[in-house]
Write a protein that holds these residues in place. Structure first.
Motif, PDB file in Angstrom:
ATOM      1  N   ILE A  20      20.373  16.035  43.691  1.00 44.70           N
ATOM      2  CA  ILE A  20      20.857  15.218  42.577  1.00 44.70           C
ATOM      3  C   ILE A  20      20.633  15.963  41.274  1.00 44.70           C
ATOM      4  O   ILE A  20      19.509  16.252  40.905  1.00 44.70           O
ATOM      5  CB  ILE A  20      20.100  13.879  42.483  1.00 44.70           C
ATOM      6  CG1 ILE A  20      20.155  13.136  43.798  1.00 44.70           C
ATOM      7  CG2 ILE A  20      20.680  13.021  41.381  1.00 44.70           C
ATOM      8  CD1 ILE A  20      19.407  11.837  43.740  1.00 44.70           C
ATOM      9  N   SER A  21      21.699  16.256  40.594  1.00 38.90           N
ATOM     10  CA  SER A  21      21.571  16.920  39.300  1.00 38.90           C
ATOM     11  C   SER A  21      21.598  15.875  38.198  1.00 38.90           C
ATOM     12  O   SER A  21      22.433  14.985  38.198  1.00 38.90           O
ATOM     13  CB  SER A  21      22.729  17.895  39.095  1.00 38.90           C
ATOM     14  OG  SER A  21      22.709  18.350  37.766  1.00 38.90           O
ATOM     15  N   ILE A  22      20.658  15.978  37.284  1.00 39.05           N
ATOM     16  CA  ILE A  22      20.680  15.051  36.148  1.00 39.05           C
ATOM     17  C   ILE A  22      20.717  15.825  34.834  1.00 39.05           C
ATOM     18  O   ILE A  22      20.473  15.296  33.789  1.00 39.05           O
ATOM     19  CB  ILE A  22      19.451  14.124  36.161  1.00 39.05           C
ATOM     20  CG1 ILE A  22      18.173  14.956  36.139  1.00 39.05           C
ATOM     21  CG2 ILE A  22      19.477  13.176  37.325  1.00 39.05           C
ATOM     22  CD1 ILE A  22      16.965  14.151  35.740  1.00 39.05           C
ATOM     23  N   GLU A  23      21.051  17.118  34.984  1.00 42.23           N
ATOM     24  CA  GLU A  23      20.937  17.986  33.823  1.00 42.23           C
ATOM     25  C   GLU A  23      21.928  17.630  32.721  1.00 42.23           C
ATOM     26  O   GLU A  23      23.096  17.378  32.979  1.00 42.23           O
ATOM     27  CB  GLU A  23      21.164  19.430  34.269  1.00 42.23           C
ATOM     28  CG  GLU A  23      20.573  20.435  33.308  1.00 42.23           C
ATOM     29  CD  GLU A  23      20.422  21.795  33.963  1.00 42.23           C
ATOM     30  OE1 GLU A  23      19.353  22.037  34.527  1.00 42.23           O
ATOM     31  OE2 GLU A  23      21.374  22.574  33.920  1.00 42.23           O
ATOM     32  N   LYS A  24      21.435  17.629  31.508  1.00 33.11           N
ATOM     33  CA  LYS A  24      22.278  17.420  30.323  1.00 33.11           C
ATOM     34  C   LYS A  24      22.299  18.687  29.488  1.00 33.11           C
ATOM     35  O   LYS A  24      21.400  19.508  29.579  1.00 33.11           O
ATOM     36  CB  LYS A  24      21.697  16.277  29.477  1.00 33.11           C
ATOM     37  CG  LYS A  24      21.968  14.900  30.031  1.00 33.11           C
ATOM     38  CD  LYS A  24      21.401  13.843  29.135  1.00 33.11           C
ATOM     39  CE  LYS A  24      22.201  13.673  27.858  1.00 33.11           C
ATOM     40  NZ  LYS A  24      23.526  13.081  28.091  1.00 33.11           N
ATOM     41  N   GLU A  25      23.330  18.786  28.667  1.00 38.20           N
ATOM     42  CA  GLU A  25      23.479  19.998  27.858  1.00 38.20           C
ATOM     43  C   GLU A  25      23.437  19.635  26.372  1.00 38.20           C
ATOM     44  O   GLU A  25      24.134  18.702  25.955  1.00 38.20           O
ATOM     45  CB  GLU A  25      24.822  20.666  28.202  1.00 38.20           C
ATOM     46  CG  GLU A  25      24.942  22.049  27.662  1.00 38.20           C
ATOM     47  CD  GLU A  25      26.183  22.764  28.196  1.00 38.20           C
ATOM     48  OE1 GLU A  25      26.479  23.842  27.697  1.00 38.20           O
ATOM     49  OE2 GLU A  25      26.861  22.229  29.105  1.00 38.20           O
ATOM     50  N   PRO A  26      22.651  20.377  25.583  1.00 39.76           N
ATOM     51  CA  PRO A  26      22.651  20.105  24.137  1.00 39.76           C
ATOM     52  C   PRO A  26      23.962  20.587  23.514  1.00 39.76           C
ATOM     53  O   PRO A  26      24.670  21.404  24.106  1.00 39.76           O
ATOM     54  CB  PRO A  26      21.459  20.920  23.627  1.00 39.76           C
ATOM     55  CG  PRO A  26      21.319  22.039  24.596  1.00 39.76           C
ATOM     56  CD  PRO A  26      21.752  21.490  25.931  1.00 39.76           C
ATOM     57  N   SER A  27      24.251  20.101  22.318  1.00 41.06           N
ATOM     58  CA  SER A  27      25.502  20.509  21.660  1.00 41.06           C
ATOM     59  C   SER A  27      25.439  21.986  21.253  1.00 41.06           C
ATOM     60  O   SER A  27      24.354  22.548  21.058  1.00 41.06           O
ATOM     61  CB  SER A  27      25.734  19.658  20.410  1.00 41.06           C
ATOM     62  OG  SER A  27      24.777  19.999  19.433  1.00 41.06           O
TER      63      SER A  27
END
Lengths: 81, 199
Positions: free
Chosen positions: A53-60
């Motif tokens: 399960i990937s929950i990774e978010k990316e900053p702007s």
């Protein structure tokens, strides 16, 4: 003498937080202790599912650019004030 | 965990010598993981962006002023800075931090299903959604240690330090978290990996 391991040690082994030597001793104990083996199977199976399960978010991009710009214009005298 | 040809330690050394592109690589490698860790504590994208910047400002100041401890690993060190700044945010706002898994698509928008059929994509999505829901149902202390270990890449020692408990308590909570999750998975018929659990 065979070292005694606890069920919490199974957690450390499952998450690879044992030294190579300790892991080897643990594996020997694992073969002789069905309770440890059963616990290892249980924990490892759930761990594998969670890893999918990937929950990774990316900053702007703007935030990343701000960080890089700060580094390039860094002035140690200002930072120490 | 990804393996890189040039280690973080080497990149830090290059950065200290003035190679800005080494810092760019370090940021590129770790920004998502650090940002996700911050977001999971503060649960607000704008605040998380600010804290990410603050975190890297501390990183730059420490390394460029020669105060970086070479013995430590780069990512756990940055994660600790990010964690402390995130907790400070709650202290200032007089709120208690709760690490909660998010239901919304924004948090989980990087699932990769590109090779699958439409049907298997839906099955995977449903399973992952259910799994995330089951994690949410865990008791707070268990959910916290599971989240920190799996998604923040913190060791059990670091989790114990961050949450103010002994390492044995952290390990025990993790064990119960996984056992409880397994029971819930069985109840909902989420299949095991057959390579690990042969029938």
């Amino acid at each position: 003498m065979i070292q005694t391991f606890t069920l919490d040690d199974v957690v450390r082994y499952t998450y690879e937080e044992m030294s190579a030597e300790e892991a080897q001793r643990f594996e020997e104990a694992l073969c002789l202790d069905s309770e440890l083996m059963d616990m290892f199977h249980q924990l490892h199976s759930v761990k594998s599912r969670l890893e999918n399960i990937s929950i990774e978010k990316e900053p702007s991009r703007q935030t990343v650019n701000n960080i890089l710009a700060y580094s390039k214009t860094f002035d140690i005298r200002v930072a120490e004030e | 965990m990804k393996k890189y040809t040039v280690s973080d330690s080497k990149l830090v050394s290059l950065y200290k010598e003035g190679h800005e592109e080494a810092f760019e690589q370090l940021v590129g490698r770790h920004k998502n993981k650090i940002f996700t860790a911050i977001y999971m504590i503060v649960k607000d994208e704008c605040i998380a962006e600010d804290i990410l910047q603050e975190t890297f400002i501390k990183v730059v100041n420490t390394i460029k002023s020669g105060r970086y401890n070479e013995e430590g690993k780069f990512l756990p060190w940055v994660m600790r800075i990010a964690h402390n700044l995130s907790i400070d945010h709650f202290r200032k706002a007089r709120r208690y931090p709760t690490i909660i898994m998010e239901d919304g698509h924004n948090v989980f928008n990087t699932l990769d299903f590109s090779e699958d059929s439409a049907e298997s994509i839906q099955i995977k999505k449903d399973t992952h959604t259910l799994l995330r829901q089951l994690i949410k149902e865990l008791p707070e202390a268990q959910r916290q240690v599971l989240t920190m270990r799996h998604y923040m890449d913190m060791s059990f020692k670091e989790i114990a330090d961050a949450t103010g408990v002994s390492i044995n308590t952290a390990l025990g909570r993790m064990r119960y978290a996984l056992i409880n999750l397994r029971k819930k998975m069985q109840k909902h018929n989420i299949a095991y990996d057959p390579n690990i659990y042969p029938r």
